[in-house]
Design an enzyme around this catalytic site. Structure first.
Site, PDB file in Angstrom:
ATOM      1  N   SER A  30     -19.749  -8.070 -79.064  1.00  0.00           N
ATOM      2  CA  SER A  30     -19.834  -6.073 -79.860  1.00  0.00           C
ATOM      3  C   SER A  30     -20.591  -5.659 -79.699  1.00  0.00           C
ATOM      4  O   SER A  30     -21.137  -4.548 -79.681  1.00  0.00           O
ATOM      5  CB  SER A  30     -18.478  -5.650 -80.824  1.00  0.00           C
ATOM      6  OG  SER A  30     -17.168  -6.186 -80.070  1.00  0.00           O
ATOM      7  N   HIS A  32     -19.358  -7.823 -71.778  1.00  0.00           N
ATOM      8  CA  HIS A  32     -17.624  -7.634 -73.020  1.00  0.00           C
ATOM      9  C   HIS A  32     -16.816  -6.628 -72.779  1.00  0.00           C
ATOM     10  O   HIS A  32     -16.817  -5.858 -71.632  1.00  0.00           O
ATOM     11  CB  HIS A  32     -19.166  -5.870 -73.715  1.00  0.00           C
ATOM     12  CG  HIS A  32     -18.153  -5.557 -75.159  1.00  0.00           C
ATOM     13  ND1 HIS A  32     -17.985  -4.016 -75.069  1.00  0.00           N
ATOM     14  CD2 HIS A  32     -17.758  -5.990 -75.873  1.00  0.00           C
ATOM     15  CE1 HIS A  32     -17.495  -3.729 -75.656  1.00  0.00           C
ATOM     16  NE2 HIS A  32     -17.065  -5.161 -76.845  1.00  0.00           N
ATOM     17  N   GLU A  39     -18.160  -4.779 -69.154  1.00  0.00           N
ATOM     18  CA  GLU A  39     -19.676  -4.480 -69.816  1.00  0.00           C
ATOM     19  C   GLU A  39     -20.382  -5.755 -68.826  1.00  0.00           C
ATOM     20  O   GLU A  39     -19.820  -6.218 -70.517  1.00  0.00           O
ATOM     21  CB  GLU A  39     -19.849  -3.117 -71.037  1.00  0.00           C
ATOM     22  CG  GLU A  39     -19.581  -1.974 -71.152  1.00  0.00           C
ATOM     23  CD  GLU A  39     -19.740  -1.943 -72.211  1.00  0.00           C
ATOM     24  OE1 GLU A  39     -20.151  -1.022 -72.847  1.00  0.00           O
ATOM     25  OE2 GLU A  39     -19.083  -2.398 -73.775  1.00  0.00           O
ATOM     26  N   ASN A  80     -19.095   1.070 -77.130  1.00  0.00           N
ATOM     27  CA  ASN A  80     -18.877   1.402 -78.822  1.00  0.00           C
ATOM     28  C   ASN A  80     -19.577   2.364 -79.095  1.00  0.00           C
ATOM     29  O   ASN A  80     -19.471   2.874 -80.131  1.00  0.00           O
ATOM     30  CB  ASN A  80     -18.660   0.306 -78.595  1.00  0.00           C
ATOM     31  CG  ASN A  80     -17.981  -0.997 -79.012  1.00  0.00           C
ATOM     32  OD1 ASN A  80     -16.842  -0.120 -79.536  1.00  0.00           O
ATOM     33  ND2 ASN A  80     -18.128  -1.764 -79.408  1.00  0.00           N
TER      34      ASN A  80
HETATM   35  N1  LIG Z   1     -11.625  -7.272 -81.741  1.00  0.00           N
HETATM   36  C1  LIG Z   1     -12.253  -6.675 -80.985  1.00  0.00           C
HETATM   37  O1  LIG Z   1     -11.801  -5.328 -80.312  1.00  0.00           O
HETATM   38  C2  LIG Z   1     -13.422  -6.709 -79.036  1.00  0.00           C
HETATM   39  C3  LIG Z   1     -13.575  -6.175 -78.489  1.00  0.00           C
HETATM   40  C4  LIG Z   1     -14.603  -6.641 -77.931  1.00  0.00           C
HETATM   41  C5  LIG Z   1     -15.051  -7.712 -78.229  1.00  0.00           C
HETATM   42  N2  LIG Z   1     -14.873  -8.378 -79.485  1.00  0.00           N
HETATM   43  C6  LIG Z   1     -15.779  -9.852 -79.997  1.00  0.00           C
HETATM   44  O2  LIG Z   1     -14.854 -10.440 -78.797  1.00  0.00           O
HETATM   45  C7  LIG Z   1     -15.745 -12.002 -80.440  1.00  0.00           C
HETATM   46  C8  LIG Z   1     -14.264 -11.997 -80.618  1.00  0.00           C
HETATM   47  O3  LIG Z   1     -13.489 -11.606 -81.604  1.00  0.00           O
HETATM   48  P1  LIG Z   1     -12.259 -11.654 -82.105  1.00  0.00           P
HETATM   49  O4  LIG Z   1     -11.699 -10.058 -82.013  1.00  0.00           O
HETATM   50  O5  LIG Z   1     -11.300 -11.855 -81.082  1.00  0.00           O
HETATM   51  O6  LIG Z   1     -11.784 -12.240 -83.787  1.00  0.00           O
HETATM   52  P2  LIG Z   1     -11.369 -12.838 -83.617  1.00  0.00           P
HETATM   53  O7  LIG Z   1     -11.569 -13.196 -84.769  1.00  0.00           O
HETATM   54  O8  LIG Z   1      -9.093 -12.336 -83.775  1.00  0.00           O
HETATM   55  O9  LIG Z   1     -11.274 -14.727 -83.626  1.00  0.00           O
HETATM   56  C9  LIG Z   1     -12.088 -15.291 -83.884  1.00  0.00           C
HETATM   57  C10 LIG Z   1     -11.783 -16.478 -82.813  1.00  0.00           C
HETATM   58  O10 LIG Z   1     -12.507 -17.376 -82.782  1.00  0.00           O
HETATM   59  C11 LIG Z   1     -12.500 -19.035 -83.962  1.00  0.00           C
HETATM   60  N3  LIG Z   1     -13.567 -19.329 -83.539  1.00  0.00           N
HETATM   61  C12 LIG Z   1     -14.756 -19.058 -84.138  1.00  0.00           C
HETATM   62  N4  LIG Z   1     -15.547 -20.301 -84.290  1.00  0.00           N
HETATM   63  C13 LIG Z   1     -15.222 -21.302 -83.121  1.00  0.00           C
HETATM   64  C14 LIG Z   1     -16.270 -22.025 -82.307  1.00  0.00           C
HETATM   65  N5  LIG Z   1     -17.342 -22.897 -82.739  1.00  0.00           N
HETATM   66  N6  LIG Z   1     -15.590 -22.680 -81.541  1.00  0.00           N
HETATM   67  C15 LIG Z   1     -14.127 -22.424 -80.685  1.00  0.00           C
HETATM   68  N7  LIG Z   1     -13.523 -20.733 -82.193  1.00  0.00           N
HETATM   69  C16 LIG Z   1     -13.890 -20.835 -82.495  1.00  0.00           C
HETATM   70  C17 LIG Z   1     -12.185 -17.923 -84.580  1.00  0.00           C
HETATM   71  O11 LIG Z   1     -10.865 -20.036 -85.146  1.00  0.00           O
HETATM   72  C18 LIG Z   1     -11.362 -17.409 -83.840  1.00  0.00           C
HETATM   73  O12 LIG Z   1      -9.567 -18.102 -83.894  1.00  0.00           O
HETATM   74  C19 LIG Z   1     -16.556 -10.851 -81.699  1.00  0.00           C
HETATM   75  O13 LIG Z   1     -18.226 -11.746 -81.121  1.00  0.00           O
HETATM   76  C20 LIG Z   1     -16.170  -9.937 -81.432  1.00  0.00           C
HETATM   77  O14 LIG Z   1     -17.480  -8.962 -81.616  1.00  0.00           O
HETATM   78  C21 LIG Z   1     -14.561  -8.337 -80.286  1.00  0.00           C
END
Ligand SMILES: NC(=O)c1ccc[n+]([C@@H]2O[C@H](COP(=O)([O-])OP(=O)(O)OC[C@H]3O[C@@H](n4cnc5c(N)ncnc54)[C@H](O)[C@@H]3O)[C@@H](O)[C@H]2O)c1
Length: 289
Positions: free
Chosen positions: A118, A139, A151, A189
């Site tokens: 993000s 994204h 995106e 964002n």
């Molecule tokens: N939450 C949102 O609204 C949103 C929106 C768009 C993008 N993002 C991006 O998406 C990504 C994930 O965010 P999220 O909200 O799903 O986080 P989250 O914490 O819900 O999930 C992350 C997951 O990744 C796992 N993980 C960590 N290291 C790992 C690895 N090496 N291999 C496999 N799995 C691994 C963790 O165990 C966890 O289950 C981030 O980069 C975030 O910035 C989030």
């Protein structure tokens, strides 16, 4: 064309993206760090598909096919045959770089590497890979199974071929994509975070209630959901992290998370995932369906 898709991370975004890939008929492998997290991610995917079918939003045969093409993995080597690997792990540049470096050793030479970051620079993440020309930012908007937009972010070294193939892959998912510059917050964002923080500040100042502000935004601006409903889906901890990261990069007060966000996090009111955020929930569903 049918793809074999690897999704790294079975959290909010990874499980949502796995729904999207499996629903499109692609073989989908969800990878997380241990069996428990893989199981929890797969449960979220299958329950979303089942619920969509039960509500008549998805034909049952499509839901069944999606589930039969879905599997879990803890071993990165299980992603060796993937045409596309979509990374949705923690928002940590070093971790993402290391992960793509590991994938370099495992995946086919033409595998597309997508990052769902993000706030981090796609160029910086791609620099961890020995094939930066194959790394593209995609994204997804949260909740990924419901929001159409993705995106597409090209880093400085992203190749034209990887970009074109990414657009075709996103078409296969039924997504609408826009191409954006690799700059903090990309496009959405940069609008959304100041908007959400303004809504939180209006609540803090007593200019409206959670309900009235959500209602005003839905019916006055025509948004599909109010800001507090969305913040509860995103998670207050994630909102804080995204806000702070953009604030640090842009030095613009509009991105600074308001004090109410800190208080809610301290109280454990993170949103849907803890059963309570701005609203309260009977269950801990993630996608707001
Ligand atoms: N939450 C949102 O609204 C949103 C929106 C768009 C993008 N993002 C991006 O998406 C990504 C994930 O965010 P999220 O909200 O799903 O986080 P989250 O914490 O819900 O999930 C992350 C997951 O990744 C796992 N993980 C960590 N290291 C790992 C690895 N090496 N291999 C496999 N799995 C691994 C963790 O165990 C966890 O289950 C981030 O980069 C975030 O910035 C989030």
């Amino acid at each position: 064309m049918t793809y074999t898709v690897g999704v790294l991370g079975g959290g909010t975004m990874g499980s949502g993206i796995a729904v999207v890939a499996a629903r499109a008929g692609h073989r989908t492998i969800l990878r997380d760090l241990d069996d428990e997290r893989v199981g929890a991610g797969l449960d979220r995917v299958t329950s979303f598909l089942d619920k969509s079918a039960a509500l008549g939003k998805l034909p049952s045969d499509v839901a069944e096919k999606a589930k039969s093409g879905l599997s879990g993995a803890t071993d990165l080597a299980d992603l060796a045959d993937c045409d596309v690997v979509i990374e949705a792990i923690f928002e940590d540049v070093e971790l993402k770089r290391r992960t793509f470096a590991e994938l370099d050793e495992i995946c086919k030479p033409d595998t597309l590497f997508h990052t769902n970051t993000s706030t981090l620079s796609v160029t910086a993440i791609a620099a961890g890979s020995s094939r930066p020309e194959r790394v593209v930012g995609t994204h997804y908007c949260n909740p990924a199974p419901l929001m159409k937009l993705v995106e597409v972010v090209t880093g400085r070294q992203t190749g034209a071929d990887a970009y074109e193939r990414t657009r075709r892959f996103l078409d296969s998912l039924g997504k609408t994509s826009v191409t954006v510059k690799d700059s903090p917050g990309f496009l959405v964002n940069r609008f959304l975070i100041p908007f959400e923080n303004n809504c939180i500040r209006a609540l803090e100042a007593g200019r409206g209630t959670v309900e009235s502000i959500d209602k005003a935004v839905r019916f006055g601006l025509g948004y599909p959901m109010g800001p507090f409903t969305l913040l509860d889906i995103v998670g207050l901890d994630i909102h804080r992290a995204v806000s702070l990261s953009l604030y640090e990069q842009l030095r613009d007060q509009r991105f600074a998370p308001p004090p109410l966000v800190e208080q809610m996090i301290a109280a454990g009111h993170l949103g849907r995932k803890t059963g309570r955020g701005f609203h309260t929930y009977d269950d801990a569903r993630h996608f707001g369906s």
